[in-house]
Design a protein around this motif. Structure first.
Motif, PDB file in Angstrom:
ATOM      1  N   GLY A 296     -33.395  28.997  75.102  1.00 57.70           N
ATOM      2  CA  GLY A 296     -32.163  28.613  74.420  1.00 57.70           C
ATOM      3  C   GLY A 296     -31.345  29.823  74.001  1.00 57.70           C
ATOM      4  O   GLY A 296     -30.106  29.804  74.062  1.00 57.70           O
ATOM      5  N   GLN A 297     -32.033  30.887  73.605  1.00 54.38           N
ATOM      6  CA  GLN A 297     -31.339  32.124  73.224  1.00 54.38           C
ATOM      7  C   GLN A 297     -30.606  32.718  74.420  1.00 54.38           C
ATOM      8  O   GLN A 297     -29.457  33.156  74.305  1.00 54.38           O
ATOM      9  CB  GLN A 297     -32.351  33.128  72.657  1.00 54.38           C
ATOM     10  N   TYR A 298     -31.285  32.718  75.580  1.00 56.34           N
ATOM     11  CA  TYR A 298     -30.637  33.212  76.806  1.00 56.34           C
ATOM     12  C   TYR A 298     -29.436  32.348  77.165  1.00 56.34           C
ATOM     13  O   TYR A 298     -28.374  32.866  77.525  1.00 56.34           O
ATOM     14  CB  TYR A 298     -31.659  33.236  77.948  1.00 56.34           C
ATOM     15  N   ILE A 299     -29.567  31.035  77.057  1.00 58.51           N
ATOM     16  CA  ILE A 299     -28.465  30.124  77.373  1.00 58.51           C
ATOM     17  C   ILE A 299     -27.279  30.380  76.449  1.00 58.51           C
ATOM     18  O   ILE A 299     -26.129  30.419  76.892  1.00 58.51           O
ATOM     19  CB  ILE A 299     -28.945  28.665  77.287  1.00 58.51           C
TER      20      ILE A 299
ATOM     21  N   LYS B  80     -26.714  25.797  86.783  1.00 58.38           N
ATOM     22  CA  LYS B  80     -27.808  25.163  87.535  1.00 58.38           C
ATOM     23  C   LYS B  80     -29.110  25.931  87.350  1.00 58.38           C
ATOM     24  O   LYS B  80     -30.189  25.333  87.287  1.00 58.38           O
ATOM     25  CB  LYS B  80     -27.437  25.088  89.016  1.00 58.38           C
ATOM     26  N   THR B  81     -29.018  27.251  87.263  1.00 59.43           N
ATOM     27  CA  THR B  81     -30.206  28.078  87.025  1.00 59.43           C
ATOM     28  C   THR B  81     -30.824  27.739  85.674  1.00 59.43           C
ATOM     29  O   THR B  81     -32.042  27.558  85.551  1.00 59.43           O
ATOM     30  CB  THR B  81     -29.824  29.575  87.067  1.00 59.43           C
ATOM     31  N   GLN B  82     -29.994  27.622  84.659  1.00 61.78           N
ATOM     32  CA  GLN B  82     -30.487  27.308  83.324  1.00 61.78           C
ATOM     33  C   GLN B  82     -31.046  25.884  83.253  1.00 61.78           C
ATOM     34  O   GLN B  82     -32.065  25.637  82.582  1.00 61.78           O
ATOM     35  CB  GLN B  82     -29.363  27.525  82.314  1.00 61.78           C
ATOM     36  N   GLN B  83     -30.419  24.955  83.954  1.00 60.20           N
ATOM     37  CA  GLN B  83     -30.942  23.587  84.025  1.00 60.20           C
ATOM     38  C   GLN B  83     -32.312  23.568  84.686  1.00 60.20           C
ATOM     39  O   GLN B  83     -33.205  22.820  84.271  1.00 60.20           O
ATOM     40  CB  GLN B  83     -29.966  22.695  84.796  1.00 60.20           C
ATOM     41  N   LYS B  84     -32.488  24.397  85.703  1.00 63.73           N
ATOM     42  CA  LYS B  84     -33.771  24.501  86.409  1.00 63.73           C
ATOM     43  C   LYS B  84     -34.867  24.944  85.456  1.00 63.73           C
ATOM     44  O   LYS B  84     -35.968  24.368  85.443  1.00 63.73           O
ATOM     45  CB  LYS B  84     -33.637  25.497  87.564  1.00 63.73           C
ATOM     46  N   PHE B  85     -34.594  25.952  84.632  1.00 64.70           N
ATOM     47  CA  PHE B  85     -35.603  26.435  83.689  1.00 64.70           C
ATOM     48  C   PHE B  85     -35.935  25.376  82.632  1.00 64.70           C
ATOM     49  O   PHE B  85     -37.078  25.277  82.182  1.00 64.70           O
ATOM     50  CB  PHE B  85     -35.114  27.722  83.018  1.00 64.70           C
ATOM     51  N   ILE B  86     -34.923  24.597  82.219  1.00 60.28           N
ATOM     52  CA  ILE B  86     -35.167  23.505  81.267  1.00 60.28           C
ATOM     53  C   ILE B  86     -36.074  22.462  81.906  1.00 60.28           C
ATOM     54  O   ILE B  86     -37.045  22.007  81.291  1.00 60.28           O
ATOM     55  CB  ILE B  86     -33.846  22.850  80.815  1.00 60.28           C
TER      56      ILE B  86
END
Length: 244
Positions: free
Chosen positions: A153-156, A217-223
């Motif tokens: 979340g911090q990265y996002i 999309k990258t951040q959604q993938k990690f979630i």
């Protein structure tokens, strides 16, 4: 909605570990660099500078400080304190005059050449890191701590504040966060972060330079992978390029 409720749910993640230092910082910088500069080698991006035709004038440095919003000027002011009379000082008056615009007036090719020439100066690198931490990293971590978000979340949040700025209008980080907190219908951290990315996607689509939503999309993938600690190994695709 109060996201502090996360601390009372199974999705709660300690924010004692942050992306400000160590491997988490290096991972975050590599991820952002893959989006900003098409490489994970972020340490070579301090000398980067160009006009990417996004109406922000020159974009430069490790996270893309710009002449329009003034953080590029702040970097040089900090550099002046660390190394007085450096070759970039003479551009400060021009940078002040053109702040808020996309013009290059008073800068031009000589400014670009001089930026490249100081790229490996440790004081110049230090100046960029200081402004990065003050204006982007610390505000992102402060917001993430208030919302009880872990490293992912911090990265996002950090990536959003780098792209959209730390302001509070609807198109800036503060506005995106405010709307997301209103719309999220669950105290589940994954659902909230997906809501945040959905709101951010609408803001990104307003700009031609951000029509490709690879970073979202990258951040959604990690979630979806439930990698809330942002642990390595990581694999992702950014603008058609694959990274690991």
């Amino acid at each position: 909605m109060g996201l502090s409720f996360f601390k009372n749910t199974p999705m709660a993640i300690s924010h004692k570990k942050t992306i400000a230092t160590g491997q988490s910082r290096r991972t975050t910088f590599a991820l952002v660099s893959s989006a900003e500069n098409s490489t994970t080698d972020y340490q070579k991006q301090y000398g980067y500078i160009e006009d990417i035709k996004d109406w922000r004038g020159y974009t430069a440095g490790i996270i893309g400080f710009t002449s329009k919003n003034g953080d590029l000027r702040q970097v040089i002011l900090k550099y002046q304190k660390l190394r007085p009379n450096n070759r970039l000082v003479r551009y400060l008056p021009a940078l002040k005059r053109i702040e808020g615009t996309a013009t290059h007036k008073g800068l031009g090719p000589n400014f670009v050449k001089d930026w490249h020439k100081v790229a490996n100066d440790k004081r110049f690198i230090q100046a960029q890191d200081i402004i990065l931490d003050q204006q982007y990293m610390q505000p992102a971590l402060k917001a993430a701590k208030a919302d009880n978000l872990g490293p992912l979340g911090q990265y996002i949040y950090y990536d959003a504040i780098v792209v959209h700025g730390p302001g509070n209008d609807n198109n800036s980080f503060g506005g995106i966060r405010r709307k997301s907190k209103k719309l999220a219908d669950s105290y589940n951290q994954a659902i909230y972060l997906k809501t945040f990315l959905k709101v951010r996607s609408k803001v990104m689509r307003k700009e031609t330079a951000h029509q490709d939503l690879s970073r979202i999309k990258t951040q959604q993938k990690f979630i979806n992978e439930k990698n809330f600690q942002l642990k390595r190994p990581l694999s992702w695709t950014m603008y058609g390029d694959k990274y690991h």
